[in-house]
Design a protein around this motif. Sequence first.
Motif, PDB file in Angstrom:
ATOM      1  N   MET A 152       0.860  -1.204   0.000  1.00 24.57           N
ATOM      2  CA  MET A 152       0.000   0.000   0.000  1.00 24.57           C
ATOM      3  C   MET A 152       0.887   1.242   0.000  1.00 24.57           C
ATOM      4  SD  MET A 152      -3.187   1.150   0.446  1.00 24.57           S
ATOM      5  CE  MET A 152      -3.618   2.876   0.298  1.00 24.57           C
ATOM      6  N   LEU A 154       0.943   5.301  -0.030  1.00 30.30           N
ATOM      7  CA  LEU A 154       0.172   6.531   0.128  1.00 30.30           C
ATOM      8  C   LEU A 154       0.934   7.646  -0.566  1.00 30.30           C
ATOM      9  CD1 LEU A 154      -0.959   6.893   3.841  1.00 30.30           C
ATOM     10  CD2 LEU A 154      -2.389   6.593   1.848  1.00 30.30           C
ATOM     11  N   GLN A 157       4.613   5.727   8.086  1.00 36.41           N
ATOM     12  CA  GLN A 157       4.015   4.835   9.087  1.00 36.41           C
ATOM     13  C   GLN A 157       2.603   4.396   8.706  1.00 36.41           C
ATOM     14  OE1 GLN A 157       4.515   7.064  12.693  1.00 36.41           O
ATOM     15  NE2 GLN A 157       6.527   6.140  13.100  1.00 36.41           N
ATOM     16  N   LEU A 158       1.786   5.315   8.189  1.00 41.01           N
ATOM     17  CA  LEU A 158       0.430   4.923   7.792  1.00 41.01           C
ATOM     18  C   LEU A 158       0.504   3.919   6.647  1.00 41.01           C
ATOM     19  CD1 LEU A 158      -1.565   8.284   8.013  1.00 41.01           C
ATOM     20  CD2 LEU A 158      -1.456   6.439   9.668  1.00 41.01           C
ATOM     21  N   GLN A 188       2.824   1.668   6.216  1.00 44.28           N
ATOM     22  CA  GLN A 188       3.137   0.362   6.815  1.00 44.28           C
ATOM     23  C   GLN A 188       1.902  -0.262   7.466  1.00 44.28           C
ATOM     24  OE1 GLN A 188       6.196   1.272   9.638  1.00 44.28           O
ATOM     25  NE2 GLN A 188       7.832   1.376   8.110  1.00 44.28           N
ATOM     26  N   ILE A 189       1.174   0.555   8.218  1.00 44.29           N
ATOM     27  CA  ILE A 189       0.002   0.022   8.925  1.00 44.29           C
ATOM     28  C   ILE A 189      -1.062  -0.421   7.916  1.00 44.29           C
ATOM     29  CG2 ILE A 189      -1.847   0.564  10.568  1.00 44.29           C
ATOM     30  CD1 ILE A 189       0.184   2.662  11.793  1.00 44.29           C
ATOM     31  N   LEU A 190      -1.274   0.387   6.881  1.00 43.45           N
ATOM     32  CA  LEU A 190      -2.286   0.033   5.875  1.00 43.45           C
ATOM     33  C   LEU A 190      -1.890  -1.233   5.111  1.00 43.45           C
ATOM     34  CD1 LEU A 190      -3.250   3.607   4.637  1.00 43.45           C
ATOM     35  CD2 LEU A 190      -4.690   2.034   5.959  1.00 43.45           C
ATOM     36  N   HIS A 226      -0.281  -3.691   6.456  1.00 42.87           N
ATOM     37  CA  HIS A 226      -0.584  -4.782   7.382  1.00 42.87           C
ATOM     38  C   HIS A 226      -2.079  -5.121   7.353  1.00 42.87           C
ATOM     39  CE1 HIS A 226       0.201  -7.406  10.817  1.00 42.87           C
ATOM     40  NE2 HIS A 226      -0.977  -6.993  11.267  1.00 42.87           N
ATOM     41  N   VAL A 227      -2.927  -4.112   7.392  1.00 39.64           N
ATOM     42  CA  VAL A 227      -4.368  -4.381   7.465  1.00 39.64           C
ATOM     43  C   VAL A 227      -4.941  -4.868   6.126  1.00 39.64           C
ATOM     44  CG1 VAL A 227      -4.670  -2.738   9.362  1.00 39.64           C
ATOM     45  CG2 VAL A 227      -5.148  -1.989   7.040  1.00 39.64           C
ATOM     46  N   GLU A 228      -4.125  -4.814   5.073  1.00 42.10           N
ATOM     47  CA  GLU A 228      -4.540  -5.384   3.783  1.00 42.10           C
ATOM     48  C   GLU A 228      -4.956  -6.850   3.909  1.00 42.10           C
ATOM     49  OE1 GLU A 228      -4.479  -4.231   0.268  1.00 42.10           O
ATOM     50  OE2 GLU A 228      -4.799  -2.422   1.463  1.00 42.10           O
ATOM     51  N   THR A 229      -4.416  -7.566   4.931  1.00 38.07           N
ATOM     52  CA  THR A 229      -4.747  -8.985   5.119  1.00 38.07           C
ATOM     53  C   THR A 229      -6.264  -9.189   5.195  1.00 38.07           C
ATOM     54  OG1 THR A 229      -4.550  -8.695   7.493  1.00 38.07           O
ATOM     55  CG2 THR A 229      -2.632  -9.597   6.367  1.00 38.07           C
ATOM     56  N   LEU A 230      -6.982  -8.160   5.645  1.00 38.62           N
ATOM     57  CA  LEU A 230      -8.438  -8.309   5.771  1.00 38.62           C
ATOM     58  C   LEU A 230      -9.108  -8.480   4.413  1.00 38.62           C
ATOM     59  CD1 LEU A 230      -9.595  -5.732   8.472  1.00 38.62           C
ATOM     60  CD2 LEU A 230      -9.143  -8.153   8.728  1.00 38.62           C
ATOM     61  N   TYR A 252      -6.792 -12.226  12.177  1.00 39.87           N
ATOM     62  CA  TYR A 252      -7.310 -10.970  11.619  1.00 39.87           C
ATOM     63  C   TYR A 252      -7.619  -9.925  12.695  1.00 39.87           C
ATOM     64  CZ  TYR A 252      -7.842 -13.898   7.508  1.00 39.87           C
ATOM     65  OH  TYR A 252      -7.601 -14.738   6.464  1.00 39.87           O
ATOM     66  N   SER A 254      -5.548  -6.421  12.811  1.00 42.34           N
ATOM     67  CA  SER A 254      -5.926  -5.550  11.692  1.00 42.34           C
ATOM     68  C   SER A 254      -7.331  -4.985  11.877  1.00 42.34           C
ATOM     69  CB  SER A 254      -5.865  -6.322  10.372  1.00 42.34           C
ATOM     70  OG  SER A 254      -4.533  -6.689  10.102  1.00 42.34           O
ATOM     71  N   LEU A 264      -8.333  -0.842  12.633  1.00 47.08           N
ATOM     72  CA  LEU A 264      -9.200  -0.027  11.787  1.00 47.08           C
ATOM     73  C   LEU A 264     -10.376   0.500  12.598  1.00 47.08           C
ATOM     74  CD1 LEU A 264      -9.036  -2.089   8.504  1.00 47.08           C
ATOM     75  CD2 LEU A 264      -8.186   0.233   8.862  1.00 47.08           C
ATOM     76  N   ARG A 283      -1.415   9.932  14.965  1.00 44.52           N
ATOM     77  CA  ARG A 283      -1.316   8.794  14.038  1.00 44.52           C
ATOM     78  C   ARG A 283      -2.654   8.066  13.956  1.00 44.52           C
ATOM     79  NH1 ARG A 283       3.728   7.570  14.927  1.00 44.52           N
ATOM     80  NH2 ARG A 283       3.318   6.693  16.963  1.00 44.52           N
ATOM     81  N   LEU A 293      -5.206   7.692  10.841  1.00 46.95           N
ATOM     82  CA  LEU A 293      -5.581   6.367  10.359  1.00 46.95           C
ATOM     83  C   LEU A 293      -7.102   6.206  10.322  1.00 46.95           C
ATOM     84  CD1 LEU A 293      -4.567   3.539   9.547  1.00 46.95           C
ATOM     85  CD2 LEU A 293      -4.379   2.961  11.962  1.00 46.95           C
ATOM     86  N   TYR A 295     -12.152  -0.463   4.142  1.00 52.05           N
ATOM     87  CA  TYR A 295     -11.442  -0.533   5.425  1.00 52.05           C
ATOM     88  C   TYR A 295     -12.401  -0.704   6.603  1.00 52.05           C
ATOM     89  CZ  TYR A 295      -7.145   0.619   3.037  1.00 52.05           C
ATOM     90  OH  TYR A 295      -6.047   0.573   2.220  1.00 52.05           O
ATOM     91  N   GLN A 324     -15.160  -3.448   5.973  1.00 49.69           N
ATOM     92  CA  GLN A 324     -14.604  -4.810   5.975  1.00 49.69           C
ATOM     93  C   GLN A 324     -14.193  -5.220   7.400  1.00 49.69           C
ATOM     94  OE1 GLN A 324     -14.734  -7.051   3.810  1.00 49.69           O
ATOM     95  NE2 GLN A 324     -12.944  -8.402   3.852  1.00 49.69           N
ATOM     96  N   LEU A 331       3.798  -0.424  14.493  1.00 55.47           N
ATOM     97  CA  LEU A 331       3.157  -1.708  14.181  1.00 55.47           C
ATOM     98  C   LEU A 331       3.609  -2.800  15.164  1.00 55.47           C
ATOM     99  CD1 LEU A 331       1.179  -2.895  12.189  1.00 55.47           C
ATOM    100  CD2 LEU A 331       3.093  -3.439  10.677  1.00 55.47           C
TER     101      LEU A 331
END
Lengths: 94, 496
Positions: A1, A3, A30-31, A33-35, A37-41, B309, B312, B316, B368, B372, B385, B388, B430
């Motif tokens: 991801m 940005l 950082q966002l 990296q976090i996004l 990671h949450v791509e797994t969803l 999961y 994550s 979100l 942060r 997010l 996001y 889901q 993270l």
Amino acid sequence: MTLELKTVRHIARLAHLKLTPEEDRLYLEQLGQILSHVETLQSLKTKNVPPTTHPGGLSAPQRPDTAHSTGPSQNLLENAPLREGQLFKVPKVL
Amino acid sequence: MTDIGNLARHSAREIAEKVRRRELSALEVARFFLERIQRLDPRVKAFLRVFPKEAEGAAKKIDEKVSRGEPVGRLAGVPVAIKDNILVEGTETTCASKILEGFVAPYDASVVQKLKQEDAILIGKTNLDEFAMGSSTENSAYFPTRNPWDLRRVPGGSSGGSAAAVACRMAPLALGSDTGGSIRQPAALCGVVGLKPTYGAVSRYGLIAFASSLDQIGPLANDVADLALLFRVIGGHDPKDSTSLAGAPADEELTRLKPQISGLRIGLPREYFTTDLDREVAQAVERAAKNMEKLGARLSQVSLPHTRYAVSTYYLIAPSEASANLARFDGIRYGPSLLKNGKDTASLSLETLYEENRGRGFGPEVKRRIMLGTYALSSGYYQAYYGQAQKARTLIRQDFEAVFQNVDLLLTPTAPTAAFLFGEKTSNPLQMYLSDALTIPANLAGLCGLSLPCGKTGAGAPIGLQLLGPPLQELRLLQAAFAYQESFSWEPCPLS
């Protein structure tokens, strides 16, 4: 991801946050990296899954709708950065 | 008479009983703990504020009641430390954030009112990660709290101040809040017991909101029976909180807790015992499981397939809710503000005022998460996001519903490692988020859960085990934890 910097700036504006250029760059990284990671969803099959907005599904009890006094407003006003009499003073809106 | 020097080893129940019987005065108790705070807290830094005058004043009133022969509450004379995101009328409440510096709470949280009704002594406000966002208390805008077992290590977070205060007996009891593990993880890292009640079991009126579908206030203590007593005091329905449940779990069985684990079916979810787990932590929890089996529990392996999961999903949902909840902090009605600096209001736009006040007032982790959450809720990304994540949350909840058809409780480690060093995880957010991996699922599913000590690492750092139960099964959870605690000898924190 990945940005883009302009997305980070757009989000900061939506969130009413003034960020320094250093913060822009930090959150870009950082966002991202976090996004990632949450791509797994995205791999979850959720077509027929209902969303959960809050846990449980236990129902809240009801109560009679009666009026109560909330006490004096004085101590609420005392926290105000700027006031005029019994009112909060703010910049001109219109 | 009671040897006053020994008070640090007293349970809250013993203190209340002795105050009631006039074997101890509430004033002696208050002064003992105030002196202890004065002596130990410069090293530990668990408190943002201490209330010596108010504590002594309240103690004198309790002693007067006792001497007049009037009934006193269940927590008569027991000092309680309060996490600084819970309102205590007339005192500063900051959430360890600069944006609330100087904010004086205009009313008491419902849990604070209940403590006062039971004659507890409010002894001070404890440090936390800013707005309860963090797992080490390093995100406090004021100072980090240190782990009383090893001052080079973090106490966990976000209720790190409360856990550290209880661990080195600066207060026998404390309140914390738990959104993704913020009571259980610091309890584990500080070697104390902590309960995250079922979502809705304890009123949140007067708790400054972080993520409203996850936040829960709960108790921290040095033993399970004290934990049950404090839960009994703060639990129950509150008409001022619309998410508060009827069917209050508050009853006499909690006040006079009995150990009960024999015959209970306890599941060990295999997804919680992965290779990411520290070896010493895994061994300690496996030993605890064997102990429980000896006590008559029936163990089985179970599976919660959507566990991976959870982090994550949480990162979100919680930031999304936080971005909305924290929109109220803008420097108009309270907090530091450009308005205060004598700026001419006519020359300022409202937008600039908001952006400046929030940009200066919030710390890096809070910004942060607001960023997010704002992103996850923004047009074009909402479904992918936030939407889901809400569906993933359903799958995680259903895993628990299915498994609780076959077992009464679940046993897991509380945190993947024991207390880590300062700075070890701050450069990589993270990495810090992943330290909540084992506590987050209970918040997503609205379960009750607790952490209690089950061993130490070779270096002497406490290790915690987590017990999880179905919604509103706190009694079962506490009785099982009590039985395990009685079978296990635990040396309290040596700091004195």
